[in-house]
Motif scaffolding. Sequence first.
Motif, mmCIF file in Angstrom:
data_model
loop_
_atom_site.group_PDB
_atom_site.id
_atom_site.type_symbol
_atom_site.label_atom_id
_atom_site.label_comp_id
_atom_site.label_asym_id
_atom_site.label_seq_id
_atom_site.Cartn_x
_atom_site.Cartn_y
_atom_site.Cartn_z
ATOM 1 N N THR A 73 4.006 16.809 -2.523
ATOM 2 C CA THR A 73 3.953 18.106 -1.856
ATOM 3 C C THR A 73 4.342 18.029 -0.388
ATOM 4 O O THR A 73 4.884 18.988 0.164
ATOM 5 C CB THR A 73 2.529 18.687 -1.974
ATOM 6 O OG1 THR A 73 1.572 17.676 -1.574
ATOM 7 C CG2 THR A 73 2.225 19.102 -3.398
ATOM 8 N N GLN A 74 4.090 16.901 0.247
ATOM 9 C CA GLN A 74 4.465 16.750 1.656
ATOM 10 C C GLN A 74 5.983 16.820 1.820
ATOM 11 O O GLN A 74 6.493 17.444 2.757
ATOM 12 C CB GLN A 74 3.928 15.420 2.183
ATOM 13 C CG GLN A 74 4.067 15.258 3.691
ATOM 14 C CD GLN A 74 3.350 14.013 4.207
ATOM 15 O OE1 GLN A 74 2.695 13.297 3.448
ATOM 16 N NE2 GLN A 74 3.476 13.751 5.483
ATOM 17 N N GLU A 77 7.052 20.484 1.294
ATOM 18 C CA GLU A 77 6.772 21.321 2.473
ATOM 19 C C GLU A 77 7.817 21.091 3.562
ATOM 20 O O GLU A 77 8.277 22.036 4.216
ATOM 21 C CB GLU A 77 5.377 21.002 3.013
ATOM 22 C CG GLU A 77 4.242 21.490 2.128
ATOM 23 C CD GLU A 77 3.939 22.957 2.358
ATOM 24 O OE1 GLU A 77 3.052 23.275 3.158
ATOM 25 O OE2 GLU A 77 4.610 23.801 1.722
ATOM 26 N N GLN A 78 8.204 19.839 3.755
ATOM 27 C CA GLN A 78 9.223 19.513 4.754
ATOM 28 C C GLN A 78 10.562 20.161 4.401
ATOM 29 O O GLN A 78 11.220 20.786 5.248
ATOM 30 C CB GLN A 78 9.379 17.994 4.850
ATOM 31 C CG GLN A 78 10.442 17.532 5.842
ATOM 32 C CD GLN A 78 10.682 16.020 5.768
ATOM 33 O OE1 GLN A 78 9.999 15.300 5.022
ATOM 34 N NE2 GLN A 78 11.662 15.545 6.522
ATOM 35 N N LEU A 80 11.097 22.660 2.360
ATOM 36 C CA LEU A 80 10.952 24.110 2.321
ATOM 37 C C LEU A 80 11.132 24.723 3.705
ATOM 38 O O LEU A 80 11.800 25.757 3.872
ATOM 39 C CB LEU A 80 9.577 24.460 1.746
ATOM 40 C CG LEU A 80 9.278 25.911 1.379
ATOM 41 C CD1 LEU A 80 10.322 26.465 0.424
ATOM 42 C CD2 LEU A 80 7.890 26.000 0.749
ATOM 43 N N LYS A 81 10.583 24.067 4.716
ATOM 44 C CA LYS A 81 10.728 24.569 6.087
ATOM 45 C C LYS A 81 12.198 24.543 6.526
ATOM 46 O O LYS A 81 12.695 25.496 7.148
ATOM 47 C CB LYS A 81 9.890 23.727 7.049
ATOM 48 C CG LYS A 81 9.913 24.242 8.499
ATOM 49 C CD LYS A 81 9.069 23.389 9.409
ATOM 50 C CE LYS A 81 8.990 23.996 10.808
ATOM 51 N NZ LYS A 81 10.340 24.244 11.393
ATOM 52 N N ASP A 115 0.982 28.592 1.455
ATOM 53 C CA ASP A 115 1.541 27.255 1.296
ATOM 54 C C ASP A 115 1.338 26.772 -0.134
ATOM 55 O O ASP A 115 0.613 27.377 -0.926
ATOM 56 C CB ASP A 115 0.936 26.277 2.311
ATOM 57 C CG ASP A 115 -0.552 26.020 2.098
ATOM 58 O OD1 ASP A 115 -1.051 26.230 0.976
ATOM 59 O OD2 ASP A 115 -1.219 25.611 3.061
ATOM 60 N N ILE A 116 1.986 25.668 -0.444
ATOM 61 C CA ILE A 116 1.998 25.196 -1.823
ATOM 62 C C ILE A 116 0.621 24.740 -2.295
ATOM 63 O O ILE A 116 0.297 24.809 -3.481
ATOM 64 C CB ILE A 116 3.048 24.078 -1.973
ATOM 65 C CG1 ILE A 116 3.446 23.915 -3.437
ATOM 66 C CG2 ILE A 116 2.547 22.750 -1.393
ATOM 67 C CD1 ILE A 116 4.718 23.126 -3.626
ATOM 68 N N TYR A 117 -0.227 24.305 -1.357
ATOM 69 C CA TYR A 117 -1.564 23.843 -1.740
ATOM 70 C C TYR A 117 -2.439 24.994 -2.239
ATOM 71 O O TYR A 117 -3.374 24.779 -3.012
ATOM 72 C CB TYR A 117 -2.223 23.127 -0.567
ATOM 73 C CG TYR A 117 -1.457 21.903 -0.129
ATOM 74 C CD1 TYR A 117 -1.487 20.731 -0.878
ATOM 75 C CD2 TYR A 117 -0.670 21.927 1.026
ATOM 76 C CE1 TYR A 117 -0.767 19.616 -0.492
ATOM 77 C CE2 TYR A 117 0.055 20.816 1.426
ATOM 78 C CZ TYR A 117 0.008 19.659 0.650
ATOM 79 O OH TYR A 117 0.735 18.553 1.031
ATOM 80 N N ASP A 156 0.397 15.918 -5.834
ATOM 81 C CA ASP A 156 -0.371 16.336 -4.661
ATOM 82 C C ASP A 156 -0.478 15.147 -3.702
ATOM 83 O O ASP A 156 -1.050 14.107 -4.048
ATOM 84 C CB ASP A 156 -1.767 16.787 -5.107
ATOM 85 C CG ASP A 156 -2.552 17.480 -3.994
ATOM 86 O OD1 ASP A 156 -2.277 17.200 -2.807
ATOM 87 O OD2 ASP A 156 -3.443 18.278 -4.306
#
Length: 385
Positions: A73-74, A77-78, A80-81, A115-117, A156
Amino acid sequence: MGDFIFRISPNVVLGSYTASRLGQFALDYGSKYMVVLDPVLKEVGLSEKILQPLTDHNISYFVFDDIPPVADTQVVEQALKLARDAHVHGIIVAGGSHVINVGRAICAMYNENSDIYSYIDKTVDVNSLSSPLPLICVPTTMRDLFVFTDQLPLVDSRNKRLNLLKVQNGLCKLVLFDPNLSVSLTENQIESISLEILCVAIEAYISQKATFFSDMFIEKALEQLGYALGASSSLTVTTPKELLLSQGGMLTSLAVATSSIGTASLLALCINSRYNILRSLVTGILFPYLIEDSSKYKLDKIAKVARILGYANSENTAEECVEALTSNIRQRMAKVNLPTRLKELSVSIEQLSLAVEDAGNLDLINNLPRSMNTDDLFDLIKQAY
């Protein structure tokens, strides 16, 4: 047999050199893309086969290839931004399954405020997802287990557990299979992936969710795989091995969308997520034990698999067919020195027990050929350890 519900939506293109038409296809969905690229493609000199057609069609793009072997997921997120900041029209993703899952996650979450979480922790309803960003997938390892489904495997980063998120139907617009992109694979990699495709095909064939439709795909996939693996001999088949494997992998991936993966694949996904061990290696090790276990309650179907592959014929009993199939799998693994025991992967039985717990918490456990709990899964692990 489960109810038949057909919801596969992406266009599918398969053939040699089809990657050269990527720019033409991409223009149907936009002219500004983020290209999520498997770093291996750059290392082996294949990245230009993906990027040059985009340049030739005056498509604006930037490349994201900072992707580790287990994309979590990290990483999503990177990426996705970056995609949001660039206001892209769509995502093109080329590589193995872990890379394709990053691309699928970007498209699924692009228009979301949470956010994805929030979706992993179920504080936000997954059924409320907005329209996805257009996605074009270019699998480079001849198969992808989830690309035709509404399920997204995602690790995750907080605990290394595998999650299966429900994403939008029609998330992927185009899947492009080009067997020439697999030329960089070693003999061992091809053998390992071939066995994984075969294992997944059998899992989908004997799943509780199997339908007449998925069976049709699987039986044709088995025929192609039989030719590719040299079991079904025919002087009239002159199709290159890599094309046969791509055809078998595509058909198997389609079948999984109306059926399901099974025990070996489920455990391999969870072990890969926690310990970064290649999914195809784990699947190959578990494969013969899966066959032996499944033959206790799906004997006729397993026997039919052996006959379609050419490992047995109508004169052989069902039990002889099963023996021929498992023997061939083990011989193929030994021939190219693939590991045959889980302990050879430098992982302890205690570590594997955690992956078993992860598997037991996924809804996929309900799709296995028979009712199983974590004790049953751990028994299979112990046999293969």
